[in-house]
Enzyme design. Structure first.
Site, PDB file in Angstrom:
ATOM      1  N   THR A 139      -6.804 122.921 149.922  1.00 56.60           N
ATOM      2  CA  THR A 139      -5.809 122.915 148.844  1.00 56.60           C
ATOM      3  C   THR A 139      -6.483 123.358 147.551  1.00 56.60           C
ATOM      4  O   THR A 139      -5.984 124.239 146.838  1.00 56.60           O
ATOM      5  CB  THR A 139      -5.192 121.511 148.693  1.00 56.60           C
ATOM      6  OG1 THR A 139      -4.565 121.157 149.927  1.00 56.60           O
ATOM      7  CG2 THR A 139      -4.169 121.474 147.569  1.00 56.60           C
ATOM      8  N   GLN A 178      -6.875 127.141 159.402  1.00 58.98           N
ATOM      9  CA  GLN A 178      -6.596 126.883 160.823  1.00 58.98           C
ATOM     10  C   GLN A 178      -7.461 127.738 161.736  1.00 58.98           C
ATOM     11  O   GLN A 178      -7.646 127.415 162.910  1.00 58.98           O
ATOM     12  CB  GLN A 178      -5.116 127.161 161.129  1.00 58.98           C
ATOM     13  CG  GLN A 178      -4.163 126.162 160.513  1.00 58.98           C
ATOM     14  CD  GLN A 178      -4.258 124.786 161.147  1.00 58.98           C
ATOM     15  OE1 GLN A 178      -4.621 124.636 162.310  1.00 58.98           O
ATOM     16  NE2 GLN A 178      -3.933 123.768 160.379  1.00 58.98           N
ATOM     17  N   SER A 208     -11.642 124.344 155.221  1.00 53.98           N
ATOM     18  CA  SER A 208     -11.606 122.897 155.059  1.00 53.98           C
ATOM     19  C   SER A 208     -12.319 122.237 156.234  1.00 53.98           C
ATOM     20  O   SER A 208     -11.988 122.496 157.386  1.00 53.98           O
ATOM     21  CB  SER A 208     -10.154 122.424 154.992  1.00 53.98           C
ATOM     22  OG  SER A 208     -10.107 121.032 154.828  1.00 53.98           O
ATOM     23  N   ALA A 209     -13.282 121.362 155.933  1.00 47.49           N
ATOM     24  CA  ALA A 209     -14.121 120.785 156.990  1.00 47.49           C
ATOM     25  C   ALA A 209     -13.331 119.957 157.998  1.00 47.49           C
ATOM     26  O   ALA A 209     -13.611 119.996 159.194  1.00 47.49           O
ATOM     27  CB  ALA A 209     -15.220 119.924 156.360  1.00 47.49           C
ATOM     28  N   THR A 241     -20.219 116.809 140.246  1.00 49.77           N
ATOM     29  CA  THR A 241     -21.301 116.430 141.160  1.00 49.77           C
ATOM     30  C   THR A 241     -20.881 116.710 142.593  1.00 49.77           C
ATOM     31  O   THR A 241     -19.768 116.362 142.999  1.00 49.77           O
ATOM     32  CB  THR A 241     -21.626 114.930 140.979  1.00 49.77           C
ATOM     33  OG1 THR A 241     -22.055 114.741 139.635  1.00 49.77           O
ATOM     34  CG2 THR A 241     -22.693 114.476 141.947  1.00 49.77           C
ATOM     35  N   CYS A 273       6.028 118.791 158.037  1.00 48.38           N
ATOM     36  CA  CYS A 273       5.135 119.382 157.059  1.00 48.38           C
ATOM     37  C   CYS A 273       5.617 119.277 155.627  1.00 48.38           C
ATOM     38  O   CYS A 273       4.836 119.397 154.695  1.00 48.38           O
ATOM     39  CB  CYS A 273       4.798 120.819 157.425  1.00 48.38           C
ATOM     40  SG  CYS A 273       3.467 120.834 158.632  1.00 48.38           S
TER      41      CYS A 273
HETATM   42  C1  LIG Z   1      -4.593 121.768 156.260  1.00 46.09           C
HETATM   43  C2  LIG Z   1      -4.308 123.056 155.611  1.00 46.09           C
HETATM   44  C3  LIG Z   1      -4.486 123.233 154.230  1.00 46.09           C
HETATM   45  C4  LIG Z   1      -4.885 122.092 153.321  1.00 46.09           C
HETATM   46  O1  LIG Z   1      -6.227 121.753 153.515  1.00 46.09           O
HETATM   47  P1  LIG Z   1      -6.834 120.422 152.875  1.00 46.09           P
HETATM   48  O2  LIG Z   1      -8.298 120.582 153.060  1.00 46.09           O
HETATM   49  O3  LIG Z   1      -6.288 119.297 153.690  1.00 46.09           O
HETATM   50  O4  LIG Z   1      -6.446 120.369 151.457  1.00 46.09           O
HETATM   51  C5  LIG Z   1      -4.259 124.474 153.699  1.00 46.09           C
HETATM   52  N1  LIG Z   1      -3.876 125.509 154.467  1.00 46.09           N
HETATM   53  C6  LIG Z   1      -3.692 125.381 155.793  1.00 46.09           C
HETATM   54  C7  LIG Z   1      -3.279 126.571 156.594  1.00 46.09           C
HETATM   55  C8  LIG Z   1      -3.896 124.150 156.405  1.00 46.09           C
HETATM   56  O5  LIG Z   1      -3.709 124.030 157.716  1.00 46.09           O
END
Ligand SMILES: *Cc1c(COP(=O)(O)O)cnc(C)c1O
Length: 407
Positions: A77, A184, A204-205, A245, A331
């Site tokens: 995000t 994804q 995103s981890a 940080t 969603c």
């Molecule tokens: C989960 C997701 C996000 C958001 O990621 P976060 O790390 O949870 O903020 C954004 N884009 C897609 C396509 C996602 O699947």
């Protein structure tokens, strides 16, 4: 009768379980190695910094980037916000036109809407029945004043993958930056910022077996060198693009998760694809009028979005509460609005409401899939037996011809 443990987790597009190897790597950074990576005067800081730099290499390697091109964030995000708002503002003098697609994640749609409020112009590309954009329409939409094109690698609800290399080539030829939300796709599809000509890429981890609350933004360093206006000021960390940080434990976890995603890529993909196919074949064999949404060919290997005509999605989810999945309305947070992604494919509200997203992961098993297939089939048949619509269909009535009266 069955040895599977419930509830069964099949919502790996929402988040994944942290891999135990990731947790193991993180642990020392909560205790002995607790330093601040920005502390320059003592070994506590040096230890933390060197761990962060190892992780930076690991994340860069996952997408074919250079370590210096990785900016740590709190997740996708934030990465999406930084990429889109940061580039829009930095290149405002060149133009105030942006391009994206109606099926993007809210973490792209909302920053775009925010920029519209500020006076930027956004072109919203539509999609076909399978969630694909028209490359000709994209080419036509890019103008001399277009600064950013934001298109995801693969969709989180239906799994449809966009042709990144073609999009990258178009953007490069026309001088617009290409931002890709690859949240994804990481660990599930090949990502290569050089071959695919991506300028900004969000990760995103927690979507690939790492911890929550940590992510990365790839920012291209040459051809072109991309600059971003920061969202957060203070201290000038991360090349001045993201102060604060660093979340050292999270970053170490993300690095290890990226290393594993690369090392286990073939095995992971083969595993989830086999389970996904087993799930789809199992369900469709007993429920031939169920519909798999998205592009049958170009799609994520772990995800299946299935519509079950004549049953209500929420009732179905309740009926299969031993399985954690997402519905066609999950969603948009608390609301029961049908999914905007499914609606943009042209699905009616009814079908969108009767849709379920199954998303498999590294820790799912074939036994779990078989259990879920049985449960879903049994429950759909039970709900249908109570459905007046299904009864009408059995009597040969064409529902599309029925004139409904609202009382
Ligand atoms: C989960 C997701 C996000 C958001 O990621 P976060 O790390 O949870 O903020 C954004 N884009 C897609 C396509 C996602 O699947």
């Amino acid at each position: 009768m069955s040895a599977v443990k419930t509830p069964i987790y099949m919502d790996n597009s929402a988040t994944t379980r942290c891999d135990p190897r990731v947790v193991e790597r993180m642990l020392p950074y909560f205790s002995e190695d607790f330093g601040n990576a920005a502390s320059r005067n003592h070994p506590f800081g040096w230890m933390a910094e060197s761990a962060v730099e190892v992780a930076r290499e690991q994340v860069a390697a996952l997408i074919g980037a250079h370590a210096k091109e990785i900016i740590w964030t709190s997740g996708s995000t934030e990465s999406n916000n930084l990429a889109i708002k940061g580039a829009a503002h930095m290149y405002e003098r060149k133009g105030r036109h942006l391009i994206t697609c109606v099926t993007e994640h809210k973490a792209v749609i909302d920053p775009m809407k925010h920029l519209e409020q500020e006076g930027f112009e956004v072109t919203w590309l539509g999609v076909d029945r399978q969630g694909r954009i028209d490359l000709g329409a994209l080419a036509d939409a890019i103008r001399p004043d277009t600064t950013v094109v934001s298109l995801m690698a693969a969709n989180n609800e239906i799994g449809t993958a966009h042709p990144l290399a073609e999009i990258g080539r178009l953007c490069k030829a026309k001088g617009a930056l290409f931002h890709c939300d690859a949240t994804q796709a990481a660990g599930r599809m090949p990502l290569d910022v050089v071959a695919q000509e991506v300028d900004l890429l969000s990760l995103s981890a927690h979507k690939f077996y790492g911890p929550k609350g940590v992510g990365a933004l790839y920012v291209r360093r040459k051809n072109p060198r991309v600059r971003l206006a920061p969202l957060v000021d203070g201290g000038g960390h991360e090349r001045g693009m993201r102060s604060g940080t660093l979340n050292v434990t999270g970053i170490v976890g993300m690095g290890e998760a990226a290393r594993l995603a690369r090392e286990c890529f073939d095995a992971d993909v083969a595993h989830v694809r086999a389970l996904r196919d087993r799930l789809e074949h199992g369900i469709l064999a007993s429920l031939p009028d169920a519909v798999v949404n998205g592009d049958p060919e170009h799609r994520l290997p772990h995800l299946s979005n299935i519509s079950f005509p004549y049953v209500e999605g929420e009732s179905l989810i309740m009926g299969i509460k031993d399985v954690a999945v997402s519905s066609g309305s999950a969603c948009t947070s608390a609301s029961l609005e049908p999914s905007y992604v499914l609606k943009s494919l042209g699905l009616g509200d009814e079908l969108a409401h009767s849709s379920i997203r199954f998303s498999l992961g590294r820790f799912n098993t074939a036994e779990e899939v078989d259990f879920v297939v049985d449960l879903v089939v049994r429950e759909v048949l039970r709900l249908r037996a109570m459905s007046p619509l299904w009864e009408m269909v059995q009597e040969g009535i064409d529902l599309s011809q029925v004139k409904w009266t609202v009382h």
